[in-house]
Each structure stands twice: as C-alpha cells, then as structure tokens.
Design a protein around this motif. Structure first.
Motif, PDB file in Angstrom:
ATOM      1  N   TYR A 113       0.851  -1.187   0.000  1.00 53.28           N
ATOM      2  CA  TYR A 113       0.000   0.000   0.000  1.00 53.28           C
ATOM      3  C   TYR A 113       0.888   1.239   0.000  1.00 53.28           C
ATOM      4  O   TYR A 113       1.862   1.318   0.757  1.00 53.28           O
ATOM      5  CB  TYR A 113      -0.907   0.032   1.226  1.00 53.28           C
ATOM      6  CG  TYR A 113      -1.770   1.277   1.286  1.00 53.28           C
ATOM      7  CD1 TYR A 113      -2.981   1.321   0.595  1.00 53.28           C
ATOM      8  CD2 TYR A 113      -1.359   2.398   2.002  1.00 53.28           C
ATOM      9  CE1 TYR A 113      -3.768   2.468   0.627  1.00 53.28           C
ATOM     10  CE2 TYR A 113      -2.143   3.548   2.039  1.00 53.28           C
ATOM     11  CZ  TYR A 113      -3.339   3.573   1.348  1.00 53.28           C
ATOM     12  OH  TYR A 113      -4.102   4.709   1.372  1.00 53.28           O
ATOM     13  N   ARG A 114       0.564   2.215  -0.841  1.00 54.42           N
ATOM     14  CA  ARG A 114       1.334   3.452  -0.908  1.00 54.42           C
ATOM     15  C   ARG A 114       0.393   4.633  -0.699  1.00 54.42           C
ATOM     16  O   ARG A 114      -0.612   4.787  -1.412  1.00 54.42           O
ATOM     17  CB  ARG A 114       2.060   3.588  -2.249  1.00 54.42           C
ATOM     18  CG  ARG A 114       3.038   2.463  -2.527  1.00 54.42           C
ATOM     19  CD  ARG A 114       3.849   2.727  -3.786  1.00 54.42           C
ATOM     20  NE  ARG A 114       4.805   3.803  -3.579  1.00 54.42           N
ATOM     21  CZ  ARG A 114       5.043   4.765  -4.469  1.00 54.42           C
ATOM     22  NH1 ARG A 114       4.372   4.813  -5.602  1.00 54.42           N
ATOM     23  NH2 ARG A 114       5.933   5.702  -4.212  1.00 54.42           N
ATOM     24  N   SER A 115       0.742   5.466   0.275  1.00 52.09           N
ATOM     25  CA  SER A 115      -0.082   6.638   0.547  1.00 52.09           C
ATOM     26  C   SER A 115      -0.017   7.631  -0.613  1.00 52.09           C
ATOM     27  O   SER A 115      -0.899   8.483  -0.753  1.00 52.09           O
ATOM     28  CB  SER A 115       0.375   7.316   1.837  1.00 52.09           C
ATOM     29  OG  SER A 115       1.743   7.697   1.757  1.00 52.09           O
ATOM     30  N   VAL A 120      -3.054  -0.312  -3.053  1.00 53.42           N
ATOM     31  CA  VAL A 120      -1.989  -1.312  -3.075  1.00 53.42           C
ATOM     32  C   VAL A 120      -1.383  -1.349  -4.470  1.00 53.42           C
ATOM     33  O   VAL A 120      -2.090  -1.537  -5.463  1.00 53.42           O
ATOM     34  CB  VAL A 120      -2.527  -2.698  -2.673  1.00 53.42           C
ATOM     35  CG1 VAL A 120      -1.450  -3.767  -2.877  1.00 53.42           C
ATOM     36  CG2 VAL A 120      -2.985  -2.685  -1.217  1.00 53.42           C
ATOM     37  N   ASN A 121      -0.069  -1.152  -4.531  1.00 48.80           N
ATOM     38  CA  ASN A 121       0.646  -1.136  -5.805  1.00 48.80           C
ATOM     39  C   ASN A 121       1.394  -2.447  -6.025  1.00 48.80           C
ATOM     40  O   ASN A 121       1.998  -2.989  -5.097  1.00 48.80           O
ATOM     41  CB  ASN A 121       1.692  -0.023  -5.819  1.00 48.80           C
ATOM     42  CG  ASN A 121       1.106   1.368  -5.925  1.00 48.80           C
ATOM     43  OD1 ASN A 121       1.780   2.297  -6.343  1.00 48.80           O
ATOM     44  ND2 ASN A 121      -0.140   1.549  -5.543  1.00 48.80           N
ATOM     45  N   ARG A 126       4.665   0.442  -9.377  1.00 49.39           N
ATOM     46  CA  ARG A 126       5.703   1.286  -8.771  1.00 49.39           C
ATOM     47  C   ARG A 126       6.664   1.790  -9.839  1.00 49.39           C
ATOM     48  O   ARG A 126       7.078   2.956  -9.817  1.00 49.39           O
ATOM     49  CB  ARG A 126       6.455   0.477  -7.698  1.00 49.39           C
ATOM     50  CG  ARG A 126       7.593   1.252  -7.030  1.00 49.39           C
ATOM     51  CD  ARG A 126       7.030   2.403  -6.199  1.00 49.39           C
ATOM     52  NE  ARG A 126       8.085   3.180  -5.571  1.00 49.39           N
ATOM     53  CZ  ARG A 126       8.715   4.195  -6.148  1.00 49.39           C
ATOM     54  NH1 ARG A 126       8.386   4.549  -7.391  1.00 49.39           N
ATOM     55  NH2 ARG A 126       9.641   4.872  -5.501  1.00 49.39           N
ATOM     56  N   LEU A 127       7.015   0.931 -10.782  1.00 49.42           N
ATOM     57  CA  LEU A 127       7.882   1.342 -11.884  1.00 49.42           C
ATOM     58  C   LEU A 127       7.195   2.390 -12.753  1.00 49.42           C
ATOM     59  O   LEU A 127       7.839   3.339 -13.225  1.00 49.42           O
ATOM     60  CB  LEU A 127       8.269   0.131 -12.733  1.00 49.42           C
ATOM     61  CG  LEU A 127       9.166  -0.918 -12.077  1.00 49.42           C
ATOM     62  CD1 LEU A 127       9.322  -2.128 -13.002  1.00 49.42           C
ATOM     63  CD2 LEU A 127      10.540  -0.331 -11.749  1.00 49.42           C
TER      64      LEU A 127
END
Length: 309
Positions: A113-115, A120-121, A126-127
């Motif tokens: 999970y990324r704020s 959720v990535n 992410r890339l």
C-alpha cells in the motif's frame, strides 16, 4: 565531487558495491570485546548477483535488457522518458548499491500500500510511477516490454532475498532532524564547494557524447514536483550516504540537509497531478514540512512548474 577521478562512474560505484563482499582483515581481540557494531551488519548484508551471473538464455536476455533500460532509458525506453535522467542517477551502481534504494531491497516489498496514490501497488505499478515522476515522462502500460524487462531485472537482482523483509541498506537512510533548520544560503555554500564540479554551477549536470554523465538537479531536464526526491528528507538521506560521488558519508548531517534544501528550493517541471491550483495540489499531495512545493523561498512561490525543453 571535487576529484575528477570520480567521473569514472562505473568503476567507482563497483568498488563501493564490492565493499559488501570483500573480506576484512581480523582486528586484534580487545580484552573487553565491544558489542557487535554496524560492521557485522555490513558483512551479513544482502549481496545481489553480479552482471557476470546473468544466465545465457532467453530469460537472461530479458534481465540484460532490463539492466540496459535502467542505465540508459533515453535509448532503450525513449517513448516514456521526458528528461535527461537515468534510473541509476538515484539508484546507484545499476540498482545494486545499498543505501541508494537498490532494486534488491525494493522488489521483495511489493505488493504494498502506498499513501502516494492511496492503493496497493504492484511492483510494475511502482515502476510506472518512476516514469511519471522521476523521469518526467509517461508510464508504460502494464505488460509493456519495458516494464517486463525492468521487473525481470529487479526479480533477478533480488534472487535469494526474503519476501516482505526490509533488508539493511534498503531505500535511503533516514537522517534525524538537523540542529539548525535547513537553510538556502548554507546549502548554496555546500553546493558550490562539493557539488558544482560535477553538477555544474547552475545545477544542470554534464553530458558526454550526448549522454548524461552527471544529472541535472533542477530545471526542465530534472525530476518533476511529483518525484520523491523533491522531499528534503529523502534528498538529504540520499546525499548523506552517497554524495559526493564515491565519498558518501563525508558530509555532515547538517550539510546534507542544507544542500538538499538548496536543491529542492529550485523550480522544476510541474507535478503531473496538478489540476490548476498550487495550494490545492500541496494540500492533496505535498502536505509535509519536507516538501517545498507551494511554499515561498527567497520571495518566490515554488510549484509553478518549468516546461520541458
């Protein structure tokens, strides 16, 4: 950055990475042995495979392609790049070097999970973010050969790393807040003394044979306002551990904070999430004391963006 020998980027970074695997001579045993120090941690740190370990098969070809994209995205992923940076400008030694957000430390931590985007990535997502923000370009679609090759390279780099474990050397070091609040003027002094030789007096880096040797730190060819490096704390941690190139951990913590502030107090391309209001964008995505987006420095409001050349 004062010594021109560090222009030999690959050699310098390879030597730094090899420190994790090179045996050390035993020191004399003290009468009252001290508790284990960071040296023991360094000796047991994760060691990624070397380039010579890439298998000579079709899977190895994807690993090698991912490495090429990582080192030279302007050549191998041109359609998705919008500036003069490469991935290894922030992830040194082709993504191998500890304390420089190495790939082997990142890959095992996804999905996560990324704020930053509130969901959720996957690692591929992410890339995509790296292309959107750090490369000031556009994200390759999921399944694109560029993402497949980069993810294959990261998977191989993390071979043997425990899934979900935060390994020593992952990410950038987290520096304690400095004794004095970061300062533009002090940061400019540090920049002129320790950084300008490589990055130029105007912070626009250096090129050789059409390829970036030292990256631009602000302006139209640098990372945009959405990149993680625009946060002073992230930049300070990276600088402390890795700069001047080949001489990491020689600046004081205060110097690292000050020069990070100086770097991030310059204009750069707009945050792709901008919808017309700097203050609204700050409230949504930059609401932290470590971001200068939407703040006034030297009488100038930051976050207006600088168009790509």
């Amino acid at each position: 950055m004062k010594h021109m020998r560090f222009i030999l980027l690959g050699a310098a970074l390879s030597l730094a990475a090899c420190d994790h695997a090179t045996p050390q001579l035993a020191a004399p045993v003290a009468k009252n042995p001290a508790p284990a120090t960071s040296t023991s941690k360094k000796q047991s740190a994760f060691v990624p495979p070397s380039e010579s370990d890439i298998p000579n098969d079709d899977f190895g070809k994807q690993i090698a392609l991912g490495r090429q994209i990582f080192i030279d995205p302007a050549r191998y992923a041109k359609a998705y790049v919008g500036n003069q940076l490469s991935c290894e400008n922030c992830h040194l030694d082709a993504g191998r070097l500890a304390q420089s957000a190495p790939l082997w430390g990142a890959y095992p931590m996804y999905p996560a999970y990324r704020s930053k985007n509130h969901h959720v990535n996957t690692f591929a997502e992410r890339l995509q973010g790296c292309f959107n923000y750090s490369m000031n370009g556009k994200a390759p679609p999921l399944g694109d050969p560029v993402l497949v090759a980069l993810e294959t390279y990261a998977y191989w780099m993390a071979k043997g790393a425990p899934v979900g474990a935060s390994l020593p050397g992952r990410g950038y070091p987290k520096l304690a807040k400095p004794a004095l609040a970061p300062d533009y003027a002090r940061g400019e002094t540090v920049f002129k003394r320790d950084c300008a030789l490589c990055h130029g007096d105007n912070g626009q880096g250096q090129q050789s044979a059409g390829r970036t040797v030292f990256p631009p730190l602000w302006g139209s060819q640098s990372f945009n306002w959405g990149a993680g490096m625009e946060q002073v704390n992230f930049a300070a941690g990276f600088i402390k551990a890795n700069m001047p190139l080949g001489r990491g951990n020689t600046l004081t913590d205060q110097d690292a904070w000050d020069v990070a502030y100086f770097m991030d107090a310059h204009e750069r391309p707009q945050d792709p999430r901008f919808t017309g209001s700097i203050q609204a964008t700050r409230a949504s995505y930059h609401d932290t004391p470590d971001s200068l987006y939407g703040t006034e420095v030297n009488g100038r409001m930051l976050g207006q963006g600088q168009p790509t050349d």
